[in-house]
Design a protein around this motif. Sequence first.
Motif: not given
Length: 329
Positions: A284-290, A301-302, A274-280, A321-324
């Motif tokens: 400043g590192v972006h963590h994307l779970t697709l 689609d995904a 189910d994805g996820g996103y967080h910016r540390d 999948v959301m825009d980021q």
Amino acid sequence: MDESRLQEPLFTFGVIADVQYADIDDGYNYTRTRKRYYRSSLQLLKNARDAWREARVPPLFILQLGDLIDGFNKAHGASERALDLALRGFDSGPAPVHHVWGNHEFYNFSRSALLRSPLNSRQHADSGSGASPARPDIYAYRFTPVPGFTFVVLDAYDVSLLGREESSEEHRRAMELIRRYNQNQDLNCPPDHEGVRQRFTMFNGGFSQEQLDWLDGVLTSADEKQERVTIVSHLPAHPDSTDAVCLAWNFEELLAVIGSHKSVVCYMAGHAHDGGYHRDVNTGVHHLTLDGVIETPPCSDAFGIVSVYADRMELKGSGRVMDQLFLFP
């Protein structure tokens, strides 16, 4: 120079995760809370391929973030056939594919078999020393598609019960680690703990000290060259980017390595469908779970395509999948 030209990306790449193709009827996840669409996942992979092929700026490469075929194929004696069909889903695609290994790769094949298989994409690694760890059984490498930008593929099951011979020292160490926190008879059942300790299950794994030391060296070099680094692996590494049960076993050690360098801009993973996103906020590192293809209905689609600029990356998602936007630190 006109404004549209100024906005041209330096390059683009495609991303997709957790296709988990199998020629079986639809089913459910381990806890029977989410539906899985095994057969139609192959068509969604082909949808992604067609979209990448038709993109205005064709991608230089594709990141396949692991679990290309499902573990159910093993029980049906269909692992090789399923893999062949899934790999054909990339045929006539626009660019080479960098394959990440997930738990379902190891449900179907041994580590030695994977190293001999088309899922070993180390032929696309940089040339020269240091492009991969010294130990050949660790599936990790770096590649540089464009000067100034480095990508690192990590082996999240380097320390794992999966893919290792039960008689091996690697298996013994992994068992010793997981048993410290998980006393369940079924090690795919999370331990009875709150929070991040739930990650100690058999379907997860971790990164050996040898791999972390190699990564540290890669990032030191990238720091010196002022490169932008994106790390990809199957397992998420930040607890705010995923469910705790999906984290890498030693995510803290990996985050410590990443945090000791200034070159890392993004970490991409799959595994949590189910994805996820967080910016540390500290690095400043972006963590994307697709989002995973396997739990995406046939009508959706995904996948995504990422455009890379001098100061940012932009993910244009399709379907679930959301825009980021990933601004560089």
